[in-house]
Design an enzyme around this catalytic site. Structure first.
Site, PDB file in Angstrom:
ATOM      1  N   ASP A  65       3.904 -14.269  11.823  1.00 41.34           N
ATOM      2  CA  ASP A  65       2.597 -14.729  11.365  1.00 41.34           C
ATOM      3  C   ASP A  65       1.605 -13.568  11.486  1.00 41.34           C
ATOM      4  O   ASP A  65       0.998 -13.342  12.537  1.00 41.34           O
ATOM      5  CB  ASP A  65       2.159 -15.916  12.234  1.00 41.34           C
ATOM      6  CG  ASP A  65       0.850 -16.525  11.774  1.00 41.34           C
ATOM      7  OD1 ASP A  65       0.115 -15.868  11.017  1.00 41.34           O
ATOM      8  OD2 ASP A  65       0.557 -17.660  12.187  1.00 41.34           O
ATOM      9  N   GLU A  74       0.820  -1.220   0.000  1.00 38.99           N
ATOM     10  CA  GLU A  74       0.000   0.000   0.000  1.00 38.99           C
ATOM     11  C   GLU A  74       0.850   1.265   0.000  1.00 38.99           C
ATOM     12  O   GLU A  74       1.664   1.482   0.911  1.00 38.99           O
ATOM     13  CB  GLU A  74      -0.949  -0.012   1.211  1.00 38.99           C
ATOM     14  CG  GLU A  74      -1.926   1.163   1.169  1.00 38.99           C
ATOM     15  CD  GLU A  74      -3.019   1.083   2.215  1.00 38.99           C
ATOM     16  OE1 GLU A  74      -3.406  -0.023   2.618  1.00 38.99           O
ATOM     17  OE2 GLU A  74      -3.489   2.163   2.625  1.00 38.99           O
TER      18      GLU A  74
HETATM   19  C1  MEV Z   1      -6.243   2.940   4.618  1.00 42.87           C
HETATM   20  O1  MEV Z   1      -5.439   1.838   4.324  1.00 42.87           O
HETATM   21  C2  MEV Z   1      -6.324   3.161   6.102  1.00 42.87           C
HETATM   22  C3  MEV Z   1      -7.320   4.220   6.543  1.00 42.87           C
HETATM   23  O2  MEV Z   1      -8.602   3.954   5.991  1.00 42.87           O
HETATM   24  C4  MEV Z   1      -7.349   4.214   8.056  1.00 42.87           C
HETATM   25  C5  MEV Z   1      -8.427   5.081   8.651  1.00 42.87           C
HETATM   26  O3  MEV Z   1      -9.445   5.368   7.985  1.00 42.87           O
HETATM   27  O4  MEV Z   1      -8.260   5.449   9.826  1.00 42.87           O
HETATM   28  C6  MEV Z   1      -6.934   5.598   6.019  1.00 42.87           C
END
Ligand code: MEV
Length: 422
Positions: free
Chosen positions: A273, A82
């Protein structure tokens, strides 16, 4: 890992080679370590790890900078697909300096469960087990490998009786796993001790397995973000965002997913894990009967923002993939933790930083702008942009709201012909 200057400035702007050189120097990596990072997991080794191997699936390994936990500075390896996760963690860690994070962890106790069925007298069977506590622990420790020698091993037992939907006893063994995640040791102990439990209860043992809800192996981290550093709007925004997560499980899950973006990335990078960690974290979030945020945010008497995170973290620095996977070995070397508790403490701090970064972005510019910035830079690089061209191409694509490989190639051409001076 003690780093002289944890806030390595502009790490993300450096080229890959320059970044590697810095990490090599700080973490004392050898040429062999560098080649492990370059080459990844050899397919022959992969073929011994799981079944029916036909190839490799790789993830980017990034380094989060600026992490100071309990006064020590860490470079934190994170494996994730990500965009923005590593940058966001690093930035949130930087905003917490100079104090950084305080983190603690409990004794690394994880429970194994032995299900006993076919019983008539649940109470009598439970009594027999409890009165043989010492005998059971001694025998359990005979299956515990080197754990007792290291100061760990089976330390206590518990018994639960269930009447419905089926009559059964669940005998629980509490095992101090030291620096191991514990699944192997606990499953061996549970299987080894089962005949003894059958003898004591007159029943039949069925499941003999670790519980991934490690309520005895808890890590905690806390941080203070100063109002004059992050601004009153962010303090208020994070508090309101936290109230949203407290009130609404649909939001709490996403809030916790943001925390796990950081924790899981470190778990994967260090060969742990990650499914066990995720399962334990979400179950812990629901332990009160409703699904709740794992972190807490409040304002202190100075008006500063205080964050706390608490969750079970059953991770190890010995055994399993941590020792087999060459990249996990190098990742652990980069992190430089002394054992499983220290690893869990750093992971907890990363989770808290990740949570703050997400909430801060959500209550200010939104999450997409940062993603777009990073995405457009990646597209620029894929299109062949180099050095200062990367930022230039990215900026133009963002301004045009047209982030595509073909457009990036056109812009590079224009820049190189001296045509695009935007
Ligand atoms: C995205 O990977 C994570 C978020 O959605 C976390 C959140 O909304 O607090 C941005």
């Amino acid at each position: 890992m003690i780093v002289d200057k944890p806030a390595i400035s502009g790490f993300y702007r450096m080229g890959l080679q320059e970044r590697l050189e810095i990490v090599k120097k700080i973490a004392g990596l050898s040429e062999e370590d560098l080649s492990k990072l370059r080459e990844g997991l050899p397919i022959e080794l992969a073929n011994t790890m799981v079944e029916n191997v036909i190839g490799m699936f790789q993830l980017p390994l990034g380094i989060a900078t600026n992490f100071r936990v309990n006064g020590r500075d860490y470079l934190v390896p994170m494996a994730t697909e990500e965009a923005s996760v590593v940058a966001a963690a690093s930035h949130a860690a930087k905003l917490a300096l100079p104090d950084g994070f305080i983190a603690t962890s409990t004794r690394p106790i994880v429970r194994g469960q032995v299900q006993i069925i076919g019983l008539e007298d649940l109470e009598g069977s439970a009594r027999n087990v409890l009165s043989a506590r010492k005998e059971i622990l001694d025998e359990a420790n005979a299956y515990a490998g080197s754990l007792p020698k290291l100061g760990g091993g089976a330390i206590d037992i518990g018994v639960k009786a269930y009447d419905s939907p089926r009559k059964m006893l669940v005998v629980e063994l509490y095992v101090d796993c030291r620096d191991a995640m514990g699944a192997n040791a606990i499953n061996t102990i549970a299987e080894g001790i089962a005949p003894k439990l059958e003898e004591l209860t007159g029943g039949r043992s069925l499941l003999r397995i670790i519980s991934n809800l490690a309520t005895e192996r808890i890590s905690r981290a806390s941080v203070v973000y100063r109002r004059d550093r992050i601004g009153e709007e962010v303090v208020e925004g994070v508090l309101a965002a936290y109230d949203f997560a407290l009130s609404d499980p649909y939001r709490a899950v996403t809030h916790n997913k943001g925390i796990m973006n950081g924790i899981t990335a470190v778990a994967i990078a260090t060969g742990n894990d990650a499914r066990a960690v995720e399962a334990g974290a979400h179950a812990y979030a629901a332990l009160s009967g409703g699904y709740k945020p794992l972190s807490r945010w409040r304002r202190d008497e100075h008006g500063d923002l205080v964050g706390e995170l608490e969750l079970p973290l059953a991770v190890g620095t010995v055994g399993g993939a941590t020792k087999v996977h060459p990249v996990a070995q190098v990742a652990l070397k980069i992190l430089g933790v002394g054992g499983a508790n220290e690893l869990a403490e750093v992971m907890c701090a990363v989770g808290l930083a990740q949570n703050f970064a997400a909430l801060r972005a959500l209550v200010s510019e939104g999450i997409q702008k940062g993603h777009m910035r990073l995405h457009s830079r990646n597209i620029a690089v894929m299109a062949g942009a180099e050095g200062i061209e990367i930022e230039k191409v990215a900026q133009i694509m963002i301004a045009e709201k047209n982030i595509r490989l073909s457009r990036a190639k056109e812009i590079i051409g224009e820049i190189r012909r001296g045509g695009n001076s935007k």
